[in-house]
Design an enzyme around this catalytic site. Structure first.
Site, PDB file in Angstrom:
ATOM      1  N   ASP A 167       0.818  -1.206   0.000  1.00  0.00           N
ATOM      2  CA  ASP A 167       0.000   0.000   0.000  1.00  0.00           C
ATOM      3  C   ASP A 167       0.861   1.269   0.000  1.00  0.00           C
ATOM      4  O   ASP A 167       2.073   1.235   0.207  1.00  0.00           O
ATOM      5  CB  ASP A 167      -1.029  -0.006   1.141  1.00  0.00           C
ATOM      6  CG  ASP A 167      -0.416   0.042   2.521  1.00  0.00           C
ATOM      7  OD1 ASP A 167      -0.673  -0.876   3.303  1.00  0.00           O
ATOM      8  OD2 ASP A 167       0.321   1.007   2.821  1.00  0.00           O
ATOM      9  N   TYR A 168       0.222   2.370  -0.250  1.00  0.00           N
ATOM     10  CA  TYR A 168       0.866   3.668  -0.475  1.00  0.00           C
ATOM     11  C   TYR A 168       1.857   4.036   0.640  1.00  0.00           C
ATOM     12  O   TYR A 168       2.949   4.544   0.374  1.00  0.00           O
ATOM     13  CB  TYR A 168      -0.224   4.736  -0.586  1.00  0.00           C
ATOM     14  CG  TYR A 168       0.254   6.132  -0.888  1.00  0.00           C
ATOM     15  CD1 TYR A 168       0.637   6.491  -2.185  1.00  0.00           C
ATOM     16  CD2 TYR A 168       0.301   7.104   0.104  1.00  0.00           C
ATOM     17  CE1 TYR A 168       1.067   7.778  -2.475  1.00  0.00           C
ATOM     18  CE2 TYR A 168       0.723   8.394  -0.176  1.00  0.00           C
ATOM     19  CZ  TYR A 168       1.099   8.727  -1.470  1.00  0.00           C
ATOM     20  OH  TYR A 168       1.524  10.000  -1.751  1.00  0.00           O
TER      21      TYR A 168
END
Length: 244
Positions: free
Chosen positions: A102-103
């Site tokens: 994820d980011y």
């Protein structure tokens, strides 16, 4: 002669499962004719097109990438955020990430144009281990670590047993560093597991992927996987992962 979905996957257009969907949707033609039969085999002289674009066979490539925090694990982003592909300007093959980070998570991410390889490593039944280092708010008790090891009940079901190891704590700041090894790949799984037991993640890094680590790399850097490493990963997946 090779199966049509395998040819599409090897060309780096999609994973084999996605290629099968494209065939069933009538988006694939062979020599100008729409083909919807999954068992169809094609030879080197057949012209295969997906959505009207000719499939060009690429030599397979494999990379180990140290994904920085604040980068999207996609090929393109509609919000114009930095993507993992922005770090591979000199690579001409149509590569894409194997799985996701994820980011806000940094660490190991594999990149390839080999759809079969990507499918093999991301399919849940092959159980490839991924090890994360998490900085969490609060200091988990031994009982909470046992909960992680047994499995946590999330909205999308019970997680598989994990390996949890207490590394260090800062009592003044009320934080702890925990190593967690899982073999699933649910969305934001590690963060959700810690949140469920009351210790939100402040910082997260994927330190190892099977036997691979980040030795010699800084954030944003990458290296090709060696042929031996690729073979090891394939054998490992087919043998059910590396869990003890």
């Amino acid at each position: 002669m090779e199966r049509l979905q395998k040819v599409i996957a090897h060309a780096g257009i999609a994973s084999r499962r996605k290629a099968e969907e494209l065939i069933l949707q009538g988006k694939v033609t062979v020599n100008g004719e729409v083909v919807k039969q999954l068992g169809t085999k094609v030879g080197p002289n057949d012209v295969v097109e997906v959505n009207g674009i000719k499939v060009e066979k690429e030599a397979p490539v494999y990379f180990l990438f140290y994904k920085p925090k604040g980068v999207v694990t996609t090929v393109k982003d509609d919000k114009n955020r930095k993507t993992v592909l922005d770090f591979f300007p000199e690579v001409t093959e149509r590569i894409y990430p194997v799985g996701r980070l994820d980011y806000d998570t940094s660490g190991i991410l594999l990149m390839t144009n080999d759809g079969e390889f990507a499918n093999l490593l991301t399919h849940p039944k092959y159980e490839i281990e991924k090890t994360y280092i998490a900085k969490v708010k609060g200091i988990p008790t031994r009982e909470h670590l046992k909960q992680l090891q047994k499995g946590i009940r999330l909205d999308d079901g019970l997680t598989a047993p994990a390996k949890a190891k207490f590394l260090s704590a800062n009592k003044r700041k009320n934080t702890a560093i925990i190593e967690l090894t899982i073999h699933e790949g649910r969305n934001r799984q590690v963060r959700r597991m810690f949140e469920k037991i009351g210790y939100p993640v402040m910082k997260l890094k994927r330190e190892r992927y099977a036997f691979l680590d980040l030795t010699g790399l800084n954030a944003g850097e990458w290296r090709p996987l060696t042929p031996h490493e690729v073979k090891q990963l394939i054998v490992l997946a087919k043998n059910g992962g590396n869990r003890r």
